[in-house]
Design a protein around this motif. Sequence first.
Motif, PDB file in Angstrom:
ATOM      1  N   LEU A  16      45.996 -11.061  37.760  1.00  0.00           N
ATOM      2  CA  LEU A  16      46.905 -12.204  37.643  1.00  0.00           C
ATOM      3  C   LEU A  16      48.372 -11.798  37.734  1.00  0.00           C
ATOM      4  O   LEU A  16      49.256 -12.636  37.549  1.00  0.00           O
ATOM      5  N   GLN A  17      48.621 -10.518  38.008  1.00  0.00           N
ATOM      6  CA  GLN A  17      49.991 -10.027  38.142  1.00  0.00           C
ATOM      7  C   GLN A  17      50.139  -9.302  39.474  1.00  0.00           C
ATOM      8  O   GLN A  17      49.242  -8.565  39.899  1.00  0.00           O
ATOM      9  N   ARG A  18      51.281  -9.535  40.127  1.00  0.00           N
ATOM     10  CA  ARG A  18      51.547  -8.851  41.390  1.00  0.00           C
ATOM     11  C   ARG A  18      51.606  -7.350  41.150  1.00  0.00           C
ATOM     12  O   ARG A  18      52.102  -6.883  40.123  1.00  0.00           O
ATOM     13  N   GLY A  19      51.095  -6.596  42.108  1.00  0.00           N
ATOM     14  CA  GLY A  19      51.121  -5.147  42.006  1.00  0.00           C
ATOM     15  C   GLY A  19      49.864  -4.551  41.401  1.00  0.00           C
ATOM     16  O   GLY A  19      49.665  -3.334  41.472  1.00  0.00           O
ATOM     17  N   ILE A  20      49.024  -5.391  40.793  1.00  0.00           N
ATOM     18  CA  ILE A  20      47.725  -4.903  40.334  1.00  0.00           C
ATOM     19  C   ILE A  20      46.779  -4.991  41.530  1.00  0.00           C
ATOM     20  O   ILE A  20      46.523  -6.072  42.054  1.00  0.00           O
TER      21      ILE A  20
ATOM     22  N   ALA B 167      44.711 -10.252  33.825  1.00  0.00           N
ATOM     23  CA  ALA B 167      43.572 -10.515  34.700  1.00  0.00           C
ATOM     24  C   ALA B 167      42.680 -11.581  34.097  1.00  0.00           C
ATOM     25  O   ALA B 167      42.816 -11.947  32.929  1.00  0.00           O
ATOM     26  N   ILE B 168      41.750 -12.060  34.911  1.00  0.00           N
ATOM     27  CA  ILE B 168      40.832 -13.113  34.493  1.00  0.00           C
ATOM     28  C   ILE B 168      39.395 -12.690  34.766  1.00  0.00           C
ATOM     29  O   ILE B 168      39.099 -12.115  35.823  1.00  0.00           O
TER      30      ILE B 168
ATOM     31  N   ASP C 229      38.642  -6.905  41.368  1.00  0.00           N
ATOM     32  CA  ASP C 229      37.956  -7.198  42.626  1.00  0.00           C
ATOM     33  C   ASP C 229      38.722  -8.185  43.502  1.00  0.00           C
ATOM     34  O   ASP C 229      38.256  -8.594  44.556  1.00  0.00           O
ATOM     35  N   GLY C 230      39.920  -8.588  43.059  1.00  0.00           N
ATOM     36  CA  GLY C 230      40.772  -9.487  43.827  1.00  0.00           C
ATOM     37  C   GLY C 230      42.029  -9.775  43.028  1.00  0.00           C
ATOM     38  O   GLY C 230      42.118  -9.406  41.853  1.00  0.00           O
ATOM     39  N   ASN C 231      43.021 -10.392  43.663  1.00  0.00           N
ATOM     40  CA  ASN C 231      44.268 -10.731  42.971  1.00  0.00           C
ATOM     41  C   ASN C 231      44.590 -12.190  43.259  1.00  0.00           C
ATOM     42  O   ASN C 231      44.941 -12.551  44.382  1.00  0.00           O
TER      43      ASN C 231
ATOM     44  N   THR D 125      44.175 -12.759  47.190  1.00  0.00           N
ATOM     45  CA  THR D 125      43.018 -11.983  47.622  1.00  0.00           C
ATOM     46  C   THR D 125      41.855 -12.279  46.683  1.00  0.00           C
ATOM     47  O   THR D 125      41.613 -11.571  45.714  1.00  0.00           O
ATOM     48  N   GLN D 126      41.157 -13.372  46.959  1.00  0.00           N
ATOM     49  CA  GLN D 126      40.048 -13.793  46.118  1.00  0.00           C
ATOM     50  C   GLN D 126      38.875 -12.840  46.233  1.00  0.00           C
ATOM     51  O   GLN D 126      38.706 -12.158  47.248  1.00  0.00           O
TER      52      GLN D 126
END
Length: 242
Positions: free
Chosen positions: A94-98, A176-177, A202-204, A209-210
């Motif tokens: 849920l955060q950019r860069g992860i 993250a979720i 596994d996605g952002n 990027t699901q």
Amino acid sequence: MAKQPHLLVEPGDVHDIALIPGDPGRVDRIAGQCEDAETVAENREYKVVNATYEGVPLTICSTGIGCPSAAIAVEELSRVGVETVIRVGTTGALQRGIEIGDMVVATGAAKEEGTSKRYEDAVIPAVPDYDVLSALIDSAEENGEDVHVGAIVSDDAFYNESDAYVEEWEAANLLAIEMEAAAVFSLARRKGLAAGAICTVDGNLVEGTQKGADSDSELPEKAKDNVERAIALTLDAVVDLA
């Protein structure tokens, strides 16, 4: 005591520490890094395997998808003698860069799910056990792995995580979720169990990027590889906790 109705286990069938992935297939992947693996029971989404790792006995039990089935697993494991549960799963950032393949160790989980709320008020925090949390972080440091450490969110509606929800979670600096940790943490606390969670990204959702969007299978290759590394870190943490 009769066998538990879903896990099909009874006291004496399992060990004190249980790793609880969602995916039954991941039970075999965890067992593959252990010794003396033996299937104890298999029913619906639940597969229970006993094994040893560096001489430490442990149980591996899948929980299926979501908090309701995870809660059943924790309830029944607690009734047959398990004292520690560690979720080894996947999560959406849920955060950019992860990045896909990164690992997240949860320090708490927001309750965007209904199961834990049947047990307690939503204001009661869903948090891991300190010793389990510390063991996962220490294992990562000892193995030279970078992990993101912080609060996450557990949600029930995989296909209804709207832009508004994602923006709110991002603004709250939730990392993250995923779909199980809040119930696992809440029930473990109420049952007197120790709990923790480590998940591979596994996605952002913020970057669009699901899960499964750029792969022909459920997990991208980097996430698959790092699931194995997350398993290794968790097993090393189990040795420290034993």
